[in-house]
Write a protein that holds these residues in place. Sequence first.
Motif, PDB file in Angstrom:
ATOM      1  N   VAL A   1      42.464  69.788  37.994  1.00 59.01           N
ATOM      2  CA  VAL A   1      42.973  70.667  38.784  1.00 59.01           C
ATOM      3  C   VAL A   1      43.424  71.927  38.153  1.00 59.01           C
ATOM      4  O   VAL A   1      43.565  73.209  38.630  1.00 59.01           O
ATOM      5  N   VAL A   2      43.699  72.003  36.926  1.00 60.28           N
ATOM      6  CA  VAL A   2      44.327  72.955  35.816  1.00 60.28           C
ATOM      7  C   VAL A   2      43.308  74.008  36.031  1.00 60.28           C
ATOM      8  O   VAL A   2      43.912  75.405  36.183  1.00 60.28           O
ATOM      9  N   SER A   3      41.911  74.056  35.853  1.00 62.44           N
ATOM     10  CA  SER A   3      41.311  75.197  35.790  1.00 62.44           C
ATOM     11  C   SER A   3      41.531  75.850  37.245  1.00 62.44           C
ATOM     12  O   SER A   3      41.051  77.159  37.163  1.00 62.44           O
ATOM     13  N   LEU A   4      41.679  75.277  38.093  1.00 64.62           N
ATOM     14  CA  LEU A   4      42.041  75.976  39.623  1.00 64.62           C
ATOM     15  C   LEU A   4      42.929  76.946  39.287  1.00 64.62           C
ATOM     16  O   LEU A   4      43.194  78.000  39.930  1.00 64.62           O
ATOM     17  N   VAL A   5      44.217  76.684  38.969  1.00 62.81           N
ATOM     18  CA  VAL A   5      45.343  77.243  38.600  1.00 62.81           C
ATOM     19  C   VAL A   5      45.221  78.496  37.502  1.00 62.81           C
ATOM     20  O   VAL A   5      45.490  79.752  37.810  1.00 62.81           O
ATOM     21  N   ALA A   6      44.037  78.096  36.384  1.00 59.46           N
ATOM     22  CA  ALA A   6      44.310  79.024  35.318  1.00 59.46           C
ATOM     23  C   ALA A   6      43.341  80.154  35.715  1.00 59.46           C
ATOM     24  O   ALA A   6      43.547  81.179  34.984  1.00 59.46           O
ATOM     25  N   ARG A   7      42.460  80.225  36.685  1.00 63.02           N
ATOM     26  CA  ARG A   7      41.743  81.120  37.131  1.00 63.02           C
ATOM     27  C   ARG A   7      42.435  82.291  37.919  1.00 63.02           C
ATOM     28  O   ARG A   7      41.872  83.528  38.226  1.00 63.02           O
ATOM     29  N   VAL A   8      43.731  82.062  38.215  1.00 63.48           N
ATOM     30  CA  VAL A   8      44.599  83.061  39.107  1.00 63.48           C
ATOM     31  C   VAL A   8      45.249  84.368  38.290  1.00 63.48           C
ATOM     32  O   VAL A   8      45.765  83.736  37.356  1.00 63.48           O
TER      33      VAL A   8
ATOM     34  N   GLU B   1      31.225  64.114  31.658  1.00 59.81           N
ATOM     35  CA  GLU B   1      31.174  65.011  32.949  1.00 59.81           C
ATOM     36  C   GLU B   1      32.182  66.063  33.223  1.00 59.81           C
ATOM     37  O   GLU B   1      32.186  67.186  33.397  1.00 59.81           O
ATOM     38  N   GLN B   2      33.554  65.337  33.119  1.00 60.90           N
ATOM     39  CA  GLN B   2      34.703  66.085  33.101  1.00 60.90           C
ATOM     40  C   GLN B   2      34.931  67.231  32.240  1.00 60.90           C
ATOM     41  O   GLN B   2      35.234  68.181  32.701  1.00 60.90           O
ATOM     42  N   LEU B   3      34.606  66.832  31.035  1.00 60.88           N
ATOM     43  CA  LEU B   3      34.615  67.795  30.041  1.00 60.88           C
ATOM     44  C   LEU B   3      33.614  68.817  30.499  1.00 60.88           C
ATOM     45  O   LEU B   3      34.001  70.330  30.255  1.00 60.88           O
ATOM     46  N   LYS B   4      32.475  68.833  30.686  1.00 64.59           N
ATOM     47  CA  LYS B   4      31.669  69.736  30.860  1.00 64.59           C
ATOM     48  C   LYS B   4      31.920  70.403  32.051  1.00 64.59           C
ATOM     49  O   LYS B   4      31.754  71.746  32.141  1.00 64.59           O
ATOM     50  N   ALA B   5      32.125  69.991  33.149  1.00 63.24           N
ATOM     51  CA  ALA B   5      32.938  70.491  34.279  1.00 63.24           C
ATOM     52  C   ALA B   5      33.879  71.502  34.173  1.00 63.24           C
ATOM     53  O   ALA B   5      33.922  72.725  34.537  1.00 63.24           O
ATOM     54  N   ARG B   6      34.842  70.996  33.322  1.00 64.05           N
ATOM     55  CA  ARG B   6      36.159  71.925  32.987  1.00 64.05           C
ATOM     56  C   ARG B   6      35.782  72.985  32.352  1.00 64.05           C
ATOM     57  O   ARG B   6      36.075  74.369  32.457  1.00 64.05           O
ATOM     58  N   ASP B   7      34.800  72.829  31.249  1.00 62.87           N
ATOM     59  CA  ASP B   7      34.282  74.089  30.617  1.00 62.87           C
ATOM     60  C   ASP B   7      33.365  75.206  31.378  1.00 62.87           C
ATOM     61  O   ASP B   7      33.504  76.308  31.159  1.00 62.87           O
ATOM     62  N   ARG B   8      32.676  74.530  32.351  1.00 61.62           N
ATOM     63  CA  ARG B   8      31.849  75.262  33.192  1.00 61.62           C
ATOM     64  C   ARG B   8      32.907  76.264  33.949  1.00 61.62           C
ATOM     65  O   ARG B   8      32.722  77.433  34.136  1.00 61.62           O
ATOM     66  N   ALA B   9      33.884  75.626  34.559  1.00 63.21           N
ATOM     67  CA  ALA B   9      34.945  76.424  35.596  1.00 63.21           C
ATOM     68  C   ALA B   9      35.742  77.327  34.598  1.00 63.21           C
ATOM     69  O   ALA B   9      35.741  78.680  34.980  1.00 63.21           O
ATOM     70  N   ASP B  10      36.011  76.726  33.228  1.00 66.89           N
ATOM     71  CA  ASP B  10      36.927  77.690  32.585  1.00 66.89           C
ATOM     72  C   ASP B  10      36.175  78.892  31.963  1.00 66.89           C
ATOM     73  O   ASP B  10      36.636  80.094  31.954  1.00 66.89           O
TER      74      ASP B  10
ATOM     75  N   ARG C   1      34.206  80.688  33.374  1.00 66.05           N
ATOM     76  CA  ARG C   1      33.860  81.853  34.425  1.00 66.05           C
ATOM     77  C   ARG C   1      34.859  82.704  34.271  1.00 66.05           C
ATOM     78  O   ARG C   1      35.080  83.774  34.890  1.00 66.05           O
ATOM     79  N   VAL C   2      36.002  82.337  33.788  1.00 69.74           N
ATOM     80  CA  VAL C   2      37.242  83.064  33.706  1.00 69.74           C
ATOM     81  C   VAL C   2      37.510  83.996  32.318  1.00 69.74           C
ATOM     82  O   VAL C   2      37.714  85.184  32.226  1.00 69.74           O
ATOM     83  N   VAL C   3      37.200  83.147  31.177  1.00 72.06           N
ATOM     84  CA  VAL C   3      37.236  83.619  29.869  1.00 72.06           C
ATOM     85  C   VAL C   3      36.211  83.143  29.077  1.00 72.06           C
ATOM     86  O   VAL C   3      35.444  82.127  29.247  1.00 72.06           O
ATOM     87  N   ASP C   4      35.496  83.953  28.168  1.00 76.34           N
ATOM     88  CA  ASP C   4      34.497  83.443  27.211  1.00 76.34           C
ATOM     89  C   ASP C   4      34.964  82.950  26.073  1.00 76.34           C
ATOM     90  O   ASP C   4      35.438  83.664  25.042  1.00 76.34           O
ATOM     91  N   PHE C   5      34.847  81.779  25.868  1.00 77.26           N
ATOM     92  CA  PHE C   5      35.574  80.970  24.606  1.00 77.26           C
ATOM     93  C   PHE C   5      34.545  80.159  23.964  1.00 77.26           C
ATOM     94  O   PHE C   5      34.521  79.387  22.905  1.00 77.26           O
ATOM     95  N   MET C   6      33.135  80.840  24.272  1.00 76.06           N
ATOM     96  CA  MET C   6      32.024  80.042  23.686  1.00 76.06           C
ATOM     97  C   MET C   6      31.294  80.811  22.597  1.00 76.06           C
ATOM     98  O   MET C   6      30.683  80.338  21.746  1.00 76.06           O
ATOM     99  N   THR C   7      31.482  82.010  22.637  1.00 80.94           N
ATOM    100  CA  THR C   7      31.046  83.002  21.503  1.00 80.94           C
ATOM    101  C   THR C   7      32.192  83.720  20.883  1.00 80.94           C
ATOM    102  O   THR C   7      33.164  84.107  21.793  1.00 80.94           O
ATOM    103  N   ALA C   8      31.990  83.991  19.541  1.00 76.26           N
ATOM    104  CA  ALA C   8      33.108  84.498  18.981  1.00 76.26           C
ATOM    105  C   ALA C   8      33.262  86.063  19.424  1.00 76.26           C
ATOM    106  O   ALA C   8      31.942  86.815  18.986  1.00 76.26           O
TER     107      ALA C   8
END
Length: 235
Positions: free
Chosen positions: A108-115, A184-193, A195-202
């Motif tokens: 559930v951490v991604s749910l609170v981190a998006r607020v 799958e959990q790791l990928k789902a968390r990255d997908r959710a996170d 959407r809020v912050v771009d940590f895939m590109t420098a």
Amino acid sequence: MTTPLTDPVSLDDRVVVAVDGPAGSGKSSVSKAVARKLGYAYLDTGAAYRAFAWHAQRADVELEDAASVASALPTFALAEATDPDDFFVRVGEHDVTEAIRGPSVTGVVSLVARVPEVRAALTAIFRRLAAETAQPGIVIEGRDITTAVAPDAPVRVLLTASEEVRMGRRSAELTGHSPEVVGEQLKARDRADSRVVDFMTAADGVTTVDSTELNFDETVDAVIAVIESRIHSRT
Ligand SMILES: Nc1ncnc2c1ncn2[C@@H]1O[C@H](COP(=O)(O)OP(=O)(O)OP(=O)(O)O)[C@@H](O)[C@H]1O
Ligand SMILES: Nc1ccn([C@@H]2O[C@H](COP(=O)(O)O)[C@@H](O)[C@H]2O)c(=O)n1
């Protein structure tokens, strides 16, 4: 020490090493090892988001509802260590160091981190914790450290590795769990996170350290090499 939710304070008087990256890229373990080697403080910002998720669950808020999640902020009494050799996370009188790593919080951490109110309050806490450290430097790791928490840090690193390698490392760590489910959990968390912050590109000025082909010690050395080159380029 409990950190109140107050305004940010300056980070200018110490070496700040900002480290971002996706789940399982090695941010926590590598940053902690770098801090130990350099005698720096260490701040795990993901642990604070996890602690807030733990608190929100107990506060019985509606996790899908941003206003309801934000209503748990005034009662969030976080204490987080910045000593890489003595790490703990407490919420009020509860030591949650282990509990926040479990599947209940991770789910559930991604749910609170998006607020946005949560991000603003935690960013203020991170800056205050960093400013309170006595060491000559601090390694701060998370998802938005290079871009939002400490965008002016002299050293900013994006720590990454291929998704396959990250999934493999996380599965090796979580023995007894199905590698497919862990992946799958790791990928789902990255997908959710992401959407809020771009940590895939420098972002501009951020150095990428790709550990796909590096072992742990080589990755630690690669981050220290970035720190040395950035610090020397300033003098
Ligand atoms: N270069 C590396 N070679 C081998 N293993 C590594 C390397 N870097 C990290 N690891 C291992 O990968 C696992 C994941 O690392 P870690 O927990 O530090 O990642 P993280 O980015 O903090 O993850 P999360 O965001 O999910 O908390 C750990 O078991 C760690 O020891
Ligand atoms: N700067 C950050 C750090 C973390 N998050 C959120 O917390 C979650 C847990 O982080 P870990 O590093 O412990 O895996 C992460 O999935 C994000 O939802 C964040 O938003 N910003």
